[in-house]
Design a protein around this motif. Structure first.
Motif, PDB file in Angstrom:
ATOM      1  N   LEU A 191      48.755  42.024  11.508  1.00  0.00           N
ATOM      2  CA  LEU A 191      48.762  43.485  11.399  1.00  0.00           C
ATOM      3  C   LEU A 191      49.305  44.124  12.668  1.00  0.00           C
ATOM      4  N   GLY A 192      49.137  43.427  13.793  1.00  0.00           N
ATOM      5  CA  GLY A 192      49.649  43.945  15.055  1.00  0.00           C
ATOM      6  C   GLY A 192      51.148  43.790  15.179  1.00  0.00           C
ATOM      7  N   THR A 228      48.477  51.058   4.467  1.00  0.00           N
ATOM      8  CA  THR A 228      47.869  49.835   4.992  1.00  0.00           C
ATOM      9  C   THR A 228      46.410  50.076   5.374  1.00  0.00           C
ATOM     10  N   ARG A 254      46.183  38.753  20.026  1.00  0.00           N
ATOM     11  CA  ARG A 254      46.939  39.834  19.387  1.00  0.00           C
ATOM     12  C   ARG A 254      47.697  40.637  20.441  1.00  0.00           C
ATOM     13  N   PRO A 298      38.376  48.019   1.302  1.00  0.00           N
ATOM     14  CA  PRO A 298      37.317  47.005   1.401  1.00  0.00           C
ATOM     15  C   PRO A 298      35.951  47.612   1.726  1.00  0.00           C
ATOM     16  N   LEU A 355      47.640  49.967  16.239  1.00  0.00           N
ATOM     17  CA  LEU A 355      48.545  49.066  15.538  1.00  0.00           C
ATOM     18  C   LEU A 355      49.497  49.837  14.620  1.00  0.00           C
ATOM     19  N   GLY A 356      49.272  51.144  14.491  1.00  0.00           N
ATOM     20  CA  GLY A 356      50.158  51.963  13.665  1.00  0.00           C
ATOM     21  C   GLY A 356      50.144  51.561  12.201  1.00  0.00           C
ATOM     22  N   LEU A 357      48.943  51.334  11.666  1.00  0.00           N
ATOM     23  CA  LEU A 357      48.849  50.777  10.316  1.00  0.00           C
ATOM     24  C   LEU A 357      49.386  51.704   9.234  1.00  0.00           C
ATOM     25  N   HIS A 391      43.661  47.777   3.694  1.00  0.00           N
ATOM     26  CA  HIS A 391      43.000  46.748   4.499  1.00  0.00           C
ATOM     27  C   HIS A 391      41.738  47.218   5.207  1.00  0.00           C
ATOM     28  N   GLU A 445      35.781  51.322  16.335  1.00  0.00           N
ATOM     29  CA  GLU A 445      36.941  50.571  16.840  1.00  0.00           C
ATOM     30  C   GLU A 445      37.970  50.306  15.743  1.00  0.00           C
ATOM     31  N   TYR A 446      37.491  50.238  14.481  1.00  0.00           N
ATOM     32  CA  TYR A 446      38.439  49.990  13.401  1.00  0.00           C
ATOM     33  C   TYR A 446      39.504  51.077  13.344  1.00  0.00           C
ATOM     34  N   PRO A 457      32.769  50.348  12.070  1.00  0.00           N
ATOM     35  CA  PRO A 457      32.752  50.633  13.505  1.00  0.00           C
ATOM     36  C   PRO A 457      33.935  51.508  13.915  1.00  0.00           C
ATOM     37  N   ASN A 513      41.771  50.775  16.310  1.00  0.00           N
ATOM     38  CA  ASN A 513      42.729  49.689  16.104  1.00  0.00           C
ATOM     39  C   ASN A 513      43.817  50.102  15.124  1.00  0.00           C
ATOM     40  N   PHE A 570      38.541  46.121  22.912  1.00  0.00           N
ATOM     41  CA  PHE A 570      37.225  46.728  23.085  1.00  0.00           C
ATOM     42  C   PHE A 570      36.174  45.651  23.294  1.00  0.00           C
ATOM     43  N   PRO A 590      52.617  46.238  10.340  1.00  0.00           N
ATOM     44  CA  PRO A 590      51.514  46.867   9.603  1.00  0.00           C
ATOM     45  C   PRO A 590      51.578  46.587   8.104  1.00  0.00           C
ATOM     46  N   HIS A 591      52.771  46.294   7.576  1.00  0.00           N
ATOM     47  CA  HIS A 591      52.856  46.051   6.137  1.00  0.00           C
ATOM     48  C   HIS A 591      52.703  44.568   5.817  1.00  0.00           C
ATOM     49  N   LEU A 592      52.497  43.764   6.856  1.00  0.00           N
ATOM     50  CA  LEU A 592      52.247  42.328   6.700  1.00  0.00           C
ATOM     51  C   LEU A 592      53.385  41.621   5.977  1.00  0.00           C
ATOM     52  N   ASP A 640      33.747  45.099  21.316  1.00  0.00           N
ATOM     53  CA  ASP A 640      33.382  44.490  20.036  1.00  0.00           C
ATOM     54  C   ASP A 640      34.278  45.068  18.945  1.00  0.00           C
ATOM     55  N   ASN A 641      34.218  44.465  17.776  1.00  0.00           N
ATOM     56  CA  ASN A 641      34.927  44.974  16.598  1.00  0.00           C
ATOM     57  C   ASN A 641      36.427  45.122  16.811  1.00  0.00           C
ATOM     58  N   ASN A 642      37.037  44.219  17.568  1.00  0.00           N
ATOM     59  CA  ASN A 642      38.483  44.262  17.725  1.00  0.00           C
ATOM     60  C   ASN A 642      39.199  43.760  16.485  1.00  0.00           C
ATOM     61  N   LEU A 643      38.482  42.975  15.684  1.00  0.00           N
ATOM     62  CA  LEU A 643      39.098  42.350  14.513  1.00  0.00           C
ATOM     63  C   LEU A 643      38.454  42.920  13.252  1.00  0.00           C
ATOM     64  N   PHE A 644      39.269  43.154  12.234  1.00  0.00           N
ATOM     65  CA  PHE A 644      38.722  43.587  10.950  1.00  0.00           C
ATOM     66  C   PHE A 644      37.977  42.408  10.341  1.00  0.00           C
ATOM     67  N   ALA A 645      36.688  42.614  10.078  1.00  0.00           N
ATOM     68  CA  ALA A 645      35.796  41.500   9.760  1.00  0.00           C
ATOM     69  C   ALA A 645      36.167  40.789   8.461  1.00  0.00           C
ATOM     70  N   HIS A 646      36.810  41.497   7.525  1.00  0.00           N
ATOM     71  CA  HIS A 646      37.087  40.897   6.220  1.00  0.00           C
ATOM     72  C   HIS A 646      38.469  40.264   6.161  1.00  0.00           C
ATOM     73  N   LEU A 647      39.220  40.316   7.260  1.00  0.00           N
ATOM     74  CA  LEU A 647      40.557  39.714   7.294  1.00  0.00           C
ATOM     75  C   LEU A 647      40.540  38.522   8.242  1.00  0.00           C
TER      76      LEU A 647
END
Lengths: 263, 555
Positions: free
Chosen positions: A107-108, B184, A155, B192, B178-180, B188, B170-171, B168, B174, A90, A111-113, A92-99
């Motif tokens: 995560l891509g 998850t 990603r 938060p 990503l199939g969270l 995540h 987009e979260y 946002p 996403n 997108f 999903p369970h990291l 903007d906001n493609n990334l989770f800001a706190h990670l």
């Protein structure tokens, strides 16, 4: 530029929309299209013409009222976005800001990291691919706008999905940076072998990135064709009006504020 | 920054601020001093810090902590379910319903909760019918917790939902691509986003529960389940034990200050009004089972909040309302209530306006230091009000005037002052933002046109503030109308308000009359709250003609 041309009938079809219809409030959408594997397609049109809606339908954020959507020959109409085989970037906001960046890419992959050693290597390789080596532990907020988009591309690169959807991804980066990002995107597309759909309102960006254009107006694709010469066409009044070339036959792809017939 | 007031206006604003600060300080400092003076010079309490004080303090803390934990823990799944279901039918009404407890008189809520959960309540009927067992009693800790959750769960859920809907779009997209998955996404993305509002809500709820009076008085049931505030009231009105009241009040102040510090620490803010009517589209949510779980959570919460309100309505309507409405006592109490509420709201508004005007006057008069000093003082005056809960405030005045039993005017004035102080923080919150906006919009124009002084206040500032003023006024009135704290201390045969009369009817087991009066009181307060809500939302839609393009917002 790209080697993609419109004469691709012999190549496999990556994406196909057959009679896809959707009623959104008062506006009705209707899409038919077919794009070959490895192609890069620009989606253009005035605001409210349905560009983002088209991407949302393909991604599975919206469900069509009728018609079929096929990705690599599979009807994905009933599949959730994660199982359609696509990545998306997108504006903007493609990334989770706190990670941090590595976690965002991780995560891509899982999903369970619970990342394997191989997957961790993939993340490092993806960061290196986009020129962000060493950025893995950084938070998105500490990166510039361009760097964040690079991370988003990383990603997509790491995920290696057959379809890459871009929703005005390089908007607001400035022409020079946008050109760099497009070059990077095209490289990644080649590495992954992905098919790209990119919403943009900048004819220069479209010419740099794509081999093919879909021009939308009021929820329909009213013109499409190879990028070469597309913006010089005078047979589509909406296109001329969008480009601002309807009154004076000025140079094609002249950047002017587009008119917006719809609110 | 250039001044948006003339020099004379600035001077007037500062003077007004000083007067307001002085008035608030007197209203609070005098009773507190009376308490402390009494505590140090009065006869030494023979009990000291005995087991009774310890027990009451411990119970006060225990019920507040448990209420807070329960409210927040239950609000998390509820807010999550509401965010995941952005467009089910009735969602708008449900969110409005969740704002109702905020303005409901605690006494009415307690009565409604008893109708549902009490010994003869619907839940007990159902359970004893099913199991044939003994009915359970909600009096005591369980009743207090139930009532506190009823009041604070909707509030907390709205705060958490706001945190989620600030993310946002987009979260969610996403998360979908990503199939969270649910877990998850919760860990995540959702958690938060909810953590900060949850902390803020927790300190707010803790603050409200530690100063809760009416609910504990009605539902506590006995000395085993008594909080400091109720104990202060009982010490003053029943046991005639001022020294014990003083001790209890001082502990209460200490606890409130601690809670207030906690609130500041967590950046407590409760701007619930920003909530969007429809939530964000959630492409990451799919699956029928998950939908069933979400809707069950929402339905149970809706029933929990709605049932006591419905019970109040049904019981009220089946009371003999026509006869009740001819009762002189009711009319006298109603008129007293309205008069008190009107005066308290006016006083609260006046003080708030003076404080805000002084706070927001730009540098231009005197040194920057003066301005900052005044700003800090005005802020401190606001906090001071929160530090001393109404019952403690009342206790101070009560001791000072020895119960103020002699006249009828003195207790009336004291009740008005206490109610005005009680409403002040809320009124300030509603007015401050609106005043700031109005000043920045009209300030320079008014200066340029030379419209100054009183004519400026009358022709420019007040009209621009009409709606927020109306909202603050209605809210302050509702708060005062429903208050039982001050009148419980100062009420007598000649001085009766609606909540006081309602308590008397409950005490003398005039159940039908109580139900009818509860309905009348609830209608008044909720009507005022709706009026306040409407004028605020109309103002917002009128001033913000700047609809953002919500790309991901789907119908």
């Amino acid at each position: 530029m790209t080697a993609v041309s419109s004469a691709t009938s012999d190549r496999a079809v990556a994406l196909q929309l057959e009679g896809v219809q959707l009623q959104l409030g008062t506006s009705s959408m209707h899409f038919d299209l077919s794009r070959p594997t490895g192609s890069v397609t620009a989606i253009m049109g005035p605001s409210g013409s349905g560009k983002s809606t088209l991407l949302n339908l393909i991604a599975g954020f919206l469900t069509a009222d009728a018609g079929r959507i096929l990705i690599e020959g599979i009807d994905v109409g009933h599949l959730p976005p994660a199982r359609r085989g696509l990545s998306m970037v997108f504006q903007d906001n493609n990334l989770f800001a706190h990670l941090d960046i590595a976690t965002n890419i991780g995560l891509g992959l899982d999903p369970h990291l619970k990342l394997t050693a191989d997957q961790k290597k993939t993340i490092e390789a993806a960061l290196e691919r986009v020129g962000l080596q060493g950025f893995g532990r950084r938070l998105p907020g500490t990166l510039s706008g361009g760097e964040r988009q690079r991370a988003a591309l990383a990603r997509a690169f790491a995920r290696r999905q057959p379809l890459l959807l871009l929703d005005e991804p390089f908007d607001g980066l400035g022409p020079g940076l946008a050109a760099d990002m497009i070059a990077l995107m095209l490289e990644i597309r080649r590495d992954v072998g992905a098919t790209v759909l990119m919403v943009t309102h900048d004819p220069d960006e479209a010419k740099m990135a794509a081999g093919h254009v879909l021009f939308l107006s009021k929820g329909r694709i009213i013109a499409e064709g190879a990028i070469d010469g597309f913006f010089e066409r005078r047979d589509v009044p909406e296109l001329a009006r969008y480009l601002g070339t309807d009154s004076s036959p000025a140079t094609a792809a002249q950047k002017r504020p587009p008119t917006s017939p719809l609110p | 920054m250039s001044s948006l007031l003339t020099r004379a206006e600035s001077r007037a604003a500062v003077l007004g601020g000083v007067i307001a600060i002085a008035a608030i300080s007197v209203a609070i400092a005098v009773p507190v001093t009376a308490l402390l003076w009494r505590g140090t010079t009065g006869e030494a309490p023979d009990l000291g810090f005995d087991s009774y004080l310890l027990r009451v303090t411990r119970f006060t803390l225990l019920q507040a902590v448990l209420s807070t934990l329960l409210s927040v823990a239950l609000a998390i799944p509820l807010a999550r379910a509401l965010a995941r279901r952005p467009s089910f039918p009735g969602r708008v009404w449900l969110l409005r319903l969740f704002a109702v407890p905020l303005g409901l008189p605690p006494l009415v809520a307690a009565l409604g909760l008893l109708t549902i959960w009490g010994r003869q309540g619907a839940v007990n009927d159902l359970l004893t019918g099913l199991t044939g067992g003994e009915p359970f009693s909600i009096y005591g800790l369980s009743g207090i917790l139930l009532a506190h959750v009823f009041f604070n769960l909707p509030l907390t859920a709205r705060l958490l939902l706001l945190g989620l809907e600030r993310l946002p779009q987009e979260y969610w997209k996403n998360a979908a691509i990503l199939g969270l998955g649910q877990w998850t996404t919760f860990r995540h993305v959702e958690w938060p986003a909810m953590l900060q509002p949850a902390l803020a809500a927790a300190s707010l709820v803790f603050m409200l529960c530690i100063t809760s009076f009416t609910l504990v008085l009605v539902l506590g049931g006995g000395p085993a389940a008594t909080t400091l505030e109720v104990a202060v009231y009982q010490a003053l009105r029943f046991d005639f034990d001022p020294s014990r009241a003083v001790f209890l009040a001082v502990i209460q102040i200490a606890l409130t200050i601690a809670a207030l510090a906690l609130l500041r620490l967590t950046g407590g803010r409760d701007d619930v009004s920003e909530l969007m009517v429809t939530g964000q589209a959630r492409p990451d949510v799919h699956g029928r089972a998950a939908g069933l779980v979400d809707m069950t959570v929402i339905l149970v919460a809706a029933l929990f909040v709605l049932s006591p309100l419905l019970a109040t309505l049904v019981a009220g309507l089946s009371a003999d309302l026509p006869r009740l409405l001819t009762e002189a006592a009711l009319w006298r109490a109603g008129l007293t209530s309205l008069g008190v509420a009107l005066c308290a709201a006016l006083l609260s508004l006046l003080l708030a306006l003076l404080l805000i005007r002084a706070r927001l006057q730009m540098p231009g008069l005197g040194a920057q230091r003066t301005k900052h000093g005044l700003d800090a003082l005005a802020g401190a005056a606001g906090s001071l009000v929160l530090m001393v809960p109404p019952i403690v405030l009342g206790a101070g005045w009560f001791l000072l005037f020895r119960g103020a039993r002699g006249s009828i005017l003195l207790p009336l004035i004291l009740i008005i002052i206490i109610n005005a102080m009680m409403a002040l923080p809320f009124v300030m919150r509603v007015l401050e933002g609106a005043y700031r906006t109005a000043m920045s919009r009209n300030g320079q124009l008014a200066l340029a046109l030379g419209v100054t002084g009183l004519s400026r206040i009358r022709r420019i500032d007040l009209p621009a503030l009409a709606r927020p003023l109306g909202a603050a006024f209605a809210f302050a009135m509702a708060l005062s109308l429903g208050d039982l704290g001050a009148i419980a201390l100062f009420g007598n045969d000649r001085l009766v308000t609606l909540p006081y009369l309602l308590l008397q009817k409950m005490g003398s087991y005039r159940t039908a009359d109580a139900a009818g009066m509860a309905l009348i009181l609830a209608t008044l307060c909720i009507g005022l709250m709706m009026l306040a809500d409407r004028s605020v939302s109309r103002q917002r839609s009128g001033t913000q003609k700047n609809p953002q393009k919500n790309k991901g917002r789907m119908p």
